[in-house]
Design an enzyme around this catalytic site. Structure first.
Site, short mmCIF file in Angstrom:
data_model
loop_
_atom_site.label_atom_id
_atom_site.label_comp_id
_atom_site.label_asym_id
_atom_site.label_seq_id
_atom_site.Cartn_x
_atom_site.Cartn_y
_atom_site.Cartn_z
N SER A 66 19.08 -105.31 60.03
CA SER A 66 19.17 -106.46 59.12
C SER A 66 20.54 -106.65 58.49
CB SER A 66 18.14 -106.32 57.99
OG SER A 66 16.85 -106.57 58.48
N LYS A 69 22.32 -109.76 59.37
CA LYS A 69 22.01 -111.06 58.75
C LYS A 69 23.18 -111.57 57.92
CE LYS A 69 17.04 -109.94 58.24
NZ LYS A 69 16.03 -109.43 57.28
N TYR A 191 18.65 -113.54 67.49
CA TYR A 191 18.38 -112.77 66.28
C TYR A 191 18.13 -111.29 66.59
CZ TYR A 191 15.86 -110.92 62.29
OH TYR A 191 15.44 -110.11 61.26
N TYR A 243 15.89 -107.34 49.11
CA TYR A 243 14.52 -107.88 49.09
C TYR A 243 13.95 -107.85 47.67
CZ TYR A 243 15.28 -106.91 54.04
OH TYR A 243 15.80 -106.83 55.29
N VAL A 261 16.90 -101.36 58.80
CA VAL A 261 15.75 -100.48 58.95
C VAL A 261 16.07 -99.23 59.78
CG1 VAL A 261 14.75 -101.47 61.03
CG2 VAL A 261 13.24 -100.63 59.23
#
Lengths: 307, 307, 307, 307
Positions: A66, A69, A191, A243, A261
């Site tokens: 992630s 991103k 992605y 998050y 992750v």
């Protein structure tokens, strides 16, 4: 680096203190991540002058997940401008987990580019003639930020593709809501492939320092994005990067951050430092346990809170 | 203040540019707020050296409303410590409106101290033998931050008490969930009374500058809170201060902020400035329309983004 | 009642089969309910001809609790008419627990009269000059349906009043949303007092049979409500009576029902029977464990499914 | 059928009364539905003796759409048994729209078989070696209930496949949650194909009467499902058939029902009647406007409320 260097000494001390910590669990959502060595723990700091300090398994490779991103978002901002991007993906914390189905009731926009739904839309906003073209540009930006040519872990990528039901669901939901206009399979290909790019803690430190230096890689001197884009990226990392634990992170650590992750974390403070960490054991929120703890200790010792 | 002073000139220019803006609506939730003069518009900046620049209706009095949450939170942190406060009220953005019923499923904690539910719990955490004692201490802190003795608008306070159904509901919900242990009526008395304290844009600028200066009022030189408390307060303002528009505010303006429904806004950047604004016409999110626009213009002209 | 009576024999068999079942827990939300004898178990059936069969602790007294919602709803329908009642309280299952905060987004109406929020509004719709007057009319209706003068357990009522935070929160939420226009304290007084009325399984069987007979008490022959009201009440019991387990109840048992937290259950099939049960041990959904199981067995043996 | 037949006279009267009603809108979600003639309006009643009365455009063909969910559910119950089906799809009203993303938090089960998510899982539970095999068995059951061989509108089916983003999203969500174990594309093929089967109001009346007669087609005398399955199907139609308006439907009409977006409606009362209706103009809830109004009028005139 001698004993007299306080940064090196601090990194070593933090490494020594946290290496024995063996709580947490390996990410289980794709099989290759379960093969990681749970004892691995690496840290690296890069200064605005481009000096790099490292400790532990700082040269160990792992998939960026992630954290990618952040760079896809930077490229979408550069390609389309802030206003055009915000029309398609929001910038508000969702108050929820990374895979939340958080689409705005009236617009169908995902809440922000740091949750999966928002990151999928972000990929579709990166300019390019084809999926391969869009991915190539994301990989180039990540490589420029790291200061070396990054590559894809094809085994991880294949595993991501096989277990993409939830992300595929998010894609079709957003197609249905009108917030994703691109093809779902092609966009997921981009992605998931960006998530499988291999990095080290050293790479992440330089990438973070590039954001901290307004988009200029402090090691290579290459400008990778405008200072406005770098500032916007750091801002969204500050409010949405961790998050549903972003608020507590800003209180306890205080610098914008993003985790992956596979166990990677980056955090950066403008004009001050970039930090890259790696340790595959995750806490209940899915963040790298040793890395989070290390950031708290380093924030305390260096007083680097951004506010 | 001469024509040569760039801060004064900029404030005047922004005031001139935005004064004609007459969109938005007065807050209608209590009758006295509907009596405000919709043309009022005042701005003030206070520097870390304690110098004050003002423009427009900077000396007009109005009720502080939700901006008071910032100072009650500071006092609760000073009285109980960060960890004890976080046990009772979260620090994560709720992704929702100011009066959201956002209690954590497992703990019953309200999401953060900037929404009404969290502010009510915060009031109950301020030390004091009685409601009057707790309110007195909050008023003292606000007065110390403003550098003058503030007073209550009894008409506004009476009207708040009469229309408190939603806040009373939040209080009983939290009693039922175990997150509020104090008496609902007493706690609401403190909360609603702190909302009715009268301030000016000049006051708010000095109060904001006090936060920007690590808790030391730069005009009077008095320390009002520890630098850790000031930093924690600014951090929560950054992530949760503008409710469900906090992320966009940080992108567009970039300094931690808090608004009140009577038309006041404060925003502060560490070691850089404190800004107080007043204009009673509100946008759809319930924020002062001219004040928000003024902050965007000033952020652009002074490049004061915190990240 | 001889051995040859198949209804009596079946009730006895079901009682014998389920009496040893000692799973489940006593309701803990008010202290007096914890004093119930967990071994108690009573059943009664009343036919449309007014004949009553009973087994076990059928004459044991307990508080009616949420079963009272059925009769307050009947009275509101009789006093205001279906359309006027539906303007203030919905008739759709909420898909949630009894204390759900389920108010319609646009109207502020609670979802239905069987959840607490809807039952509180229902009480406010019963005609009467005062709280005492409204309660008196509800008690009269319940007494007429039972065929004897029912009374209040003052100890239970006092305990309900002391632990009413959640219901008080619902009341203020609905005041704030405009769906409750009456005074919260007065309305809660009525609502909590109706919950504290004492009944037996025999009473509940006759009350259920009254609904099954279109509003005419089959024992006394007294009409207690119109047949339209009785049908509307049974319909809402069918779709909403067992909260978030109503759909499964209709599949497994098939007759409209309502349970109370003290361990009572009523269920009725038009022109066929009324059933009253009592056993204070509750399952995870808060329904009387032995009573639910007994209804399933009786539905199977008598094939009384309404559809 | 003479003037003296009260059923025929009533159907004619209701048709005459409602035919001029031209409110509502054609379903726009797939292009072929927009081609329907908005003036069409047909009704048919079938008695338990198999006698059929019709009025208006009772022989007009249209796609069955969501009414097919009833028969796929019947087949899944017949193939797997109630308990096995309930392990995979719930039976509780969702309190939401037909395309709600309502999966149970702990089990991932969709709320009930009448919403799209639940109908998709239901299709996957129908026995069969292949998608074609499963669809063939559903078509056979629908044909047996109608008493004639039904066929697919290939144009409607093609259009459904092209606009299936939302249903595809639901499929992948349930794959991800573990509640759908079959292939998404294959399962959607079955589901969308069953929605495209052509019927008339006459067909629907016979199909409804088959449910009302415990699974025996009263015209052909053929048993199509067991009486237990028919009862379970009617029960789920009663609690969940009209989506978030099921409670009000049961109050106003009182017989279990299901509507389709092309304008069809079925409703059935055990041992009493089956009713089929068609009119393509839809109300705000997506139900056929004239058909709903007709059911209310017929329920009033025939007093056929099930409770």
């Amino acid at each position: 680096m001698t004993e007299l260097d306080p940064v090196a000494a601090t990194l070593d001390a933090v490494h020594r203190e946290l290496a024995p910590l063996d709580e947490g669990e390996l990410a289980g959502y794709i099989p290759p991540l379960l093969l990681a060595d749970p004892s691995r723990f690496g840290l690296a700091v890069c200064s605005p002058e481009g000096r790099l300090w490292s400790a532990g398994d700082h040269a160990e490779h792992f998939s960026i997940q992630s954290i990618s991103k952040v760079f896809a978002f930077a490229l979408a901002l550069a390609d389309r401008g802030l206003d055009a991007v915000l029309e398609r993906v929001g910038c508000e914390p969702s108050g929820e987990r990374f895979n939340a189905i958080s689409l705005e009731a009236d617009t169908g926009r995902p809440d922000n580019p740091m949750i999966n739904a928002g990151a999928i839309v972000t990929c579709s906003l990166v300019a390019g003639d084809s999926a391969a073209g869009r991915f190539g540009r994301i990989l180039s930006l990540m490589s420029a930020c790291a200061g070396r040519d990054l590559t894809v872990d094809e085994g991880v990528f294949a595993a991501e593709l096989e277990t993409a039901d939830m992300n595929r669901a998010l894609g079709y939901l957003m197609r249905s809501a009108g917030s994703l206009t691109a093809d779902v399979d092609e966009t997921l290909w981009v992605y998931l492939r960006q998530c499988a790019v291999l990095v080290t803690a050293d790479d992440l430190a330089v990438m973070a320092a590039t954001l901290a230096c307004g988009g200029v890689n402090p090691v290579t001197g290459v400008r990778t994005m405008s200072s406005d884009v770098a500032r916007h990226v750091l801002t969204v990392m500050a409010t949405c990067g961790m998050y549903d634990a972003s608020g507590e992170w800003m209180l306890r650590v205080g610098s914008p951050a993003k985790s992956g992750v596979a166990g990677g974390v980056i955090t950066a403070s403008p004009a001050t430092f970039g930090l890259g960490l790696y340790s595959p054991l995750l806490d209940a929120q899915g963040n790298s346990l040793r890395s989070v703890r290390a950031c708290e200790l380093l924030a305390e010792r260096f007083s680097w809170h951004a506010l």
